[in-house]
Design a protein around this motif. Sequence first.
Motif, PDB file in Angstrom:
ATOM      1  N   THR A  74      54.818  70.931  10.299  1.00  0.00           N
ATOM      2  CA  THR A  74      54.968  70.579  11.711  1.00  0.00           C
ATOM      3  C   THR A  74      56.154  71.302  12.330  1.00  0.00           C
ATOM      4  OG1 THR A  74      53.921  68.423  11.428  1.00  0.00           O
ATOM      5  CG2 THR A  74      55.399  68.668  13.304  1.00  0.00           C
ATOM      6  N   LYS A  75      57.265  71.332  11.614  1.00  0.00           N
ATOM      7  CA  LYS A  75      58.455  72.019  12.118  1.00  0.00           C
ATOM      8  C   LYS A  75      58.187  73.514  12.268  1.00  0.00           C
ATOM      9  CE  LYS A  75      62.764  71.911  13.447  1.00  0.00           C
ATOM     10  NZ  LYS A  75      63.164  71.179  14.662  1.00  0.00           N
ATOM     11  N   SER A 101      55.951  74.064  15.293  1.00  0.00           N
ATOM     12  CA  SER A 101      56.660  73.789  16.548  1.00  0.00           C
ATOM     13  C   SER A 101      57.518  74.974  16.964  1.00  0.00           C
ATOM     14  CB  SER A 101      57.529  72.534  16.398  1.00  0.00           C
ATOM     15  OG  SER A 101      58.680  72.782  15.603  1.00  0.00           O
ATOM     16  N   SER A 130      56.010  76.897  20.507  1.00  0.00           N
ATOM     17  CA  SER A 130      56.610  76.205  21.649  1.00  0.00           C
ATOM     18  C   SER A 130      56.607  77.079  22.899  1.00  0.00           C
ATOM     19  CB  SER A 130      58.036  75.765  21.319  1.00  0.00           C
ATOM     20  OG  SER A 130      58.848  76.896  21.039  1.00  0.00           O
ATOM     21  N   LEU A 150      53.272  71.429  21.680  1.00  0.00           N
ATOM     22  CA  LEU A 150      54.265  70.598  21.019  1.00  0.00           C
ATOM     23  C   LEU A 150      53.668  69.969  19.762  1.00  0.00           C
ATOM     24  CD1 LEU A 150      55.770  68.759  24.134  1.00  0.00           C
ATOM     25  CD2 LEU A 150      56.450  70.958  23.117  1.00  0.00           C
ATOM     26  N   ASN A 182      54.473  67.342  16.541  1.00  0.00           N
ATOM     27  CA  ASN A 182      55.342  66.289  16.036  1.00  0.00           C
ATOM     28  C   ASN A 182      54.639  65.474  14.957  1.00  0.00           C
ATOM     29  OD1 ASN A 182      57.863  66.342  17.849  1.00  0.00           O
ATOM     30  ND2 ASN A 182      56.202  66.368  19.354  1.00  0.00           N
ATOM     31  N   ASN A 216      59.798  68.046  20.260  1.00  0.00           N
ATOM     32  CA  ASN A 216      59.059  69.080  19.546  1.00  0.00           C
ATOM     33  C   ASN A 216      59.643  69.264  18.141  1.00  0.00           C
ATOM     34  OD1 ASN A 216      57.048  71.034  19.328  1.00  0.00           O
ATOM     35  ND2 ASN A 216      58.332  72.675  20.112  1.00  0.00           N
ATOM     36  N   GLY A 217      58.769  69.301  17.151  1.00  0.00           N
ATOM     37  CA  GLY A 217      59.212  69.488  15.770  1.00  0.00           C
ATOM     38  C   GLY A 217      59.905  68.271  15.198  1.00  0.00           C
TER      39      GLY A 217
END
Length: 270
Positions: A170-171, A174, A178, A183, A185, A254-255
Amino acid sequence: MDFGIKNKTALITGADSGIGLETAKKLATEGAKIILSDIKEKDLENAKKDLLKTSSDAKVYLLPLDLSDPVKVDEAAEKVKKEYGGIDILVNCAGARGAAGDFMTLSDADWMKTIDIDLMGAVRLCRAFLPQLLERKWGRVVTIASENAFQPYIEESPYNACKAAIINLTKCLSRAYSKDNLLFNCVSPAFIETPMTDAMMEELAKKRNTSVKEAVDYFLKTDRPYIAVERRGTPAEVANVITFLCSDLASYVNGSNYRVDGGAVESAFG
């Protein structure tokens, strides 16, 4: 309060029950068009009936799908694009506890089966549906992780590892997307009233020769002592946070990973 998602199209996997179905209900209440996805069409039909009890005018579509088949996932993305014009929101709720037990007893096949569902299912969905989000220059992707990513339990090593990987994935996404107004999360629940934990408690009750309620109380005391609220969570409590992350209200989130765990993780910085 306007969540800004009216007429957005949301695909929710693992949507036949539990957190997935409750999230679909919340998003439908906010005016989103809903695509329910899980393996069995019959279960999805029942889920649709349940959803329509709370949002009778909701637009709800069904997408039976086995996430372990990458070809089928790609075909599903093509179908959604053709029939519904694509999606704006993707909620990855599909998952399973997978193989559990002493680390030395778990084979490669045990590990791979868990990874195929809990990690690669989300990978395949993101890869297949990202082009639709990129085309719209607006998108929300929320994936279910777990307290196990921060506070691993020794009998669930494959599940622990997959949920930690989900947060890292996810990170990564993101940061990559972005700039395109997408986004990504995570939400990390703990001990929620879902079919998965129901099965765990039924197994424990049988093992201890007690009622399920007694098994839950025992489990809370011995295995989840840091749940400060001293109870199981509900799917609705998790779905509330997911809905926020799918909305315009979360435009600067985000992230991130949101723990919905009643205080289950002992560390302040997990």
